[in-house]
Write an enzyme that holds these catalytic residues in place. Sequence first.
Site, PDB file in Angstrom:
ATOM      1  CB  ALA A  10      10.268  98.096  39.995  1.00 23.63           C
ATOM      2  N   GLY A  14      16.414  97.351  42.803  1.00 23.54           N
ATOM      3  CA  GLY A  14      16.129  96.902  41.444  1.00 23.54           C
ATOM      4  C   GLY A  14      16.211  98.015  40.417  1.00 23.54           C
ATOM      5  CG  ASP A  33       7.636  95.692  41.922  1.00 21.72           C
ATOM      6  OD1 ASP A  33       8.725  95.893  42.483  1.00 21.72           O
ATOM      7  OD2 ASP A  33       6.548  95.617  42.539  1.00 21.72           O
ATOM      8  CG  ASN A  95      12.264  89.024  51.950  1.00 19.48           C
ATOM      9  OD1 ASN A  95      11.186  89.547  51.679  1.00 19.48           O
ATOM     10  ND2 ASN A  95      13.313  89.737  52.309  1.00 19.48           N
ATOM     11  CG  ASP A 148      29.314  91.958  53.129  1.00 18.27           C
ATOM     12  OD1 ASP A 148      28.492  92.851  53.368  1.00 18.27           O
ATOM     13  OD2 ASP A 148      29.017  90.747  53.136  1.00 18.27           O
ATOM     14  NE  ARG A 151      27.400  98.169  53.125  1.00 22.26           N
ATOM     15  CZ  ARG A 151      26.248  97.519  53.233  1.00 22.26           C
ATOM     16  NH1 ARG A 151      26.224  96.310  53.777  1.00 22.26           N
ATOM     17  NH2 ARG A 151      25.129  98.055  52.784  1.00 22.26           N
ATOM     18  CG  HIS A 175      25.084  89.989  53.193  1.00 24.07           C
ATOM     19  ND1 HIS A 175      26.091  90.924  53.195  1.00 24.07           N
ATOM     20  CD2 HIS A 175      23.943  90.670  52.940  1.00 24.07           C
ATOM     21  CE1 HIS A 175      25.571  92.129  52.942  1.00 24.07           C
ATOM     22  NE2 HIS A 175      24.274  91.996  52.795  1.00 24.07           N
TER      23      HIS A 175
END
Length: 310
Positions: A10, A14, A33, A95, A148, A151, A175
């Site tokens: 969150a 998110g 979350d 992560n 990407d 951008r 990425h």
Amino acid sequence: MRKKVTVVGAGNVGANCALRLVEKELADVVLVDVIEGVPQGKGLDLYQSGPVQGYDCTITGSNDYEPTANSDLAILTAGFPRKPGMSRDDLLVANYEVVRTATTQIVKYSPNCILIVVTNPLDAMAQAAYWVSKFSKNRVIGMAGVLDSARFRTFIAAELKVSVENVVGVVMGGHGDTMVPLVRLSNVSGIPLAELMSQATIDAIVDRTRNGGAEIVKYLKTGSAYYAPSAAAVEMAESVLKDKKKVMPCAAYLEGEYGIKGLFVGVPCKLGARGIEQIYQVKLTAEEQAMLNKSAAAVQELVDVLNKKQ
């Protein structure tokens, strides 16, 4: 019957995913979350925007996954953000645990969903979610190429002072710093970039695209991009939920395509109700293939680290 989407995390990405999902009336949303009160508060705030913005979708916030049961799609954004001077690689170990825990819960309550991974380092986290979920490869998709490419298209349009809608920008690979913007296949209403700007200008735009995320981190200092990443994730979600069959660059699990096997790498994909419904193999030049191989090798290094944690 309305669709249902779980958004894990969150934070800025998110919460903006949840906002974009309901504003497009794509689905009811459950925002999850681990921080107590945050998903509930943001969810309620977004829900109360409905009468003003004119959407009837519900948004609920939760600290556990039970309310997410039977979601059609899950967007995984949870994780630690990148800080100045921090590479996506530095985020890997921290992560991985976040993705492993979240994916386990998503699978428990929504075993038939499509999973879109946004957490960085993107390609490796998609790989982790694929391993943990044991989903078929078409149901785990990494969000990278859409962002990407956006951008790339933004910088091209700004340089030429043309509408972004007329710009086609093709970006493949991982990425990160090794992504592969394919200048040869990028154009403005069919006009090749090489006919519109100098090679030096093209090179500068390619370099800025590769460092697009880092540029924003440098400005924000305490966070990373979230408006464009959430827009990209929701464009992918929309193609799946509406079975639109949009062709866009996504991190997909390759099994020999482009000579790459057993890795998530960004390639052009058709997204529909079954997730990745087709991977397109573009004929690359030797130089482009070499750049893609280099990008895949960078992803492989991260995956090798994750393999040791399995």
